[in-house]
Scaffold this motif. Structure first.
Motif, mmCIF file in Angstrom:
data_model
loop_
_atom_site.group_PDB
_atom_site.id
_atom_site.type_symbol
_atom_site.label_atom_id
_atom_site.label_comp_id
_atom_site.label_asym_id
_atom_site.label_seq_id
_atom_site.Cartn_x
_atom_site.Cartn_y
_atom_site.Cartn_z
ATOM 1 N N ASP A 49 0.621 -1.279 0.159
ATOM 2 C CA ASP A 49 0.134 0.064 -0.082
ATOM 3 C C ASP A 49 0.982 1.201 0.093
ATOM 4 O O ASP A 49 0.421 2.272 -0.652
ATOM 5 N N ALA A 52 2.274 1.634 -3.350
ATOM 6 C CA ALA A 52 1.227 2.245 -4.465
ATOM 7 C C ALA A 52 1.210 3.773 -4.026
ATOM 8 O O ALA A 52 0.862 4.482 -5.220
ATOM 9 N N ALA A 53 0.854 4.189 -2.873
ATOM 10 C CA ALA A 53 0.761 5.439 -2.719
ATOM 11 C C ALA A 53 1.948 6.356 -3.183
ATOM 12 O O ALA A 53 1.640 7.524 -3.590
ATOM 13 N N GLN A 54 3.074 5.950 -2.873
ATOM 14 C CA GLN A 54 4.309 6.695 -3.465
ATOM 15 C C GLN A 54 4.267 6.813 -4.854
ATOM 16 O O GLN A 54 4.411 7.785 -5.399
ATOM 17 N N ALA A 55 3.702 5.565 -5.644
ATOM 18 C CA ALA A 55 3.905 5.726 -7.273
ATOM 19 C C ALA A 55 2.746 6.838 -7.613
ATOM 20 O O ALA A 55 3.173 7.502 -8.520
ATOM 21 N N ARG A 56 1.800 6.998 -6.805
ATOM 22 C CA ARG A 56 0.478 7.672 -7.393
ATOM 23 C C ARG A 56 1.000 9.203 -6.713
ATOM 24 O O ARG A 56 0.995 10.005 -7.931
ATOM 25 N N ARG A 57 1.710 9.332 -5.937
ATOM 26 C CA ARG A 57 2.517 10.684 -5.668
ATOM 27 C C ARG A 57 3.476 11.103 -6.648
ATOM 28 O O ARG A 57 3.294 12.271 -7.096
ATOM 29 N N GLN A 59 3.541 9.912 -9.788
ATOM 30 C CA GLN A 59 2.773 10.217 -11.156
ATOM 31 C C GLN A 59 2.194 11.628 -11.061
ATOM 32 O O GLN A 59 2.365 12.363 -12.184
ATOM 33 N N GLN A 60 1.546 11.923 -9.815
ATOM 34 C CA GLN A 60 1.053 13.210 -9.646
ATOM 35 C C GLN A 60 1.966 14.315 -9.948
ATOM 36 O O GLN A 60 1.959 15.456 -10.723
ATOM 37 N N ASP A 63 2.866 14.682 -13.784
ATOM 38 C CA ASP A 63 1.727 15.350 -14.390
ATOM 39 C C ASP A 63 1.815 16.857 -14.175
ATOM 40 O O ASP A 63 1.609 17.781 -15.047
#
Length: 148
Positions: A49, A52-57, A59-60, A63
């Motif tokens: 988890d 996954a949260a680090q990957a989302r950060r 990616q954001q 962007d």
């Protein structure tokens, strides 16, 4: 024995990696020095988890950097400086001057350390500055130096 590394261990893996080691190595070295934790179902899920949260950060952030780069690529700034004879400047134009001009003229906040000028700007003219927004994203800004 499966373990989750709490910090990087040379020759074994990086932090949060799930590794398989012998029981003796785990019991006598890794666990007493708090270099690893036993890999139970709950700790493995927690690590997944977090990853996954680090990957989302990340990616954001990427962007946002791309969006800022697209805005900066359309930007041209004009910097007025005092000049002497022959269009020579008193001093030079630095990355801080470019970052301040971008913020004043376009309202985009840029860190002065992210602005790179290829050559030192010591005369009137038009130059290109590279703004490194993210390690993988950069933008070119046109800098017009005029005398006052």
């Amino acid at each position: 024995m499966k373990l989750i590394l709490q910090q990087e261990v040379k020759g074994l893996g990086k932090k949060d990696a799930i590794v398989e080691v012998s029981e003796g190595y785990a019991r006598n070295f890794l666990l007493p020095k708090k270099l690893a934790l036993p890999a139970t179902d709950s700790t493995v899920k927690q690590i997944k988890d977090q990853q996954a949260a680090q990957a989302r950060r990340e990616q954001q952030a990427m962007d946002e950097a791309r969006m800022l780069a697209s805005q900066l690529s359309k930007v041209s700034v004009t910097i007025g400086v005092k000049t002497g004879e022959g269009g020579k400047l008193f001093g030079s134009v630095t990355g801080k001057d470019v970052a301040d001009a971008i913020e004043r003229q376009h309202g985009l906040t840029i860190d002065k350390r992210k602005v790179e000028l290829k050559d030192s700007v010591k005369s009137i003219g038009t130059y290109n500055a590279t703004v490194r927004i993210h390690p993988d994203v950069s933008a070119q800004v046109s800098v017009n130096v005029v005398g006052e």
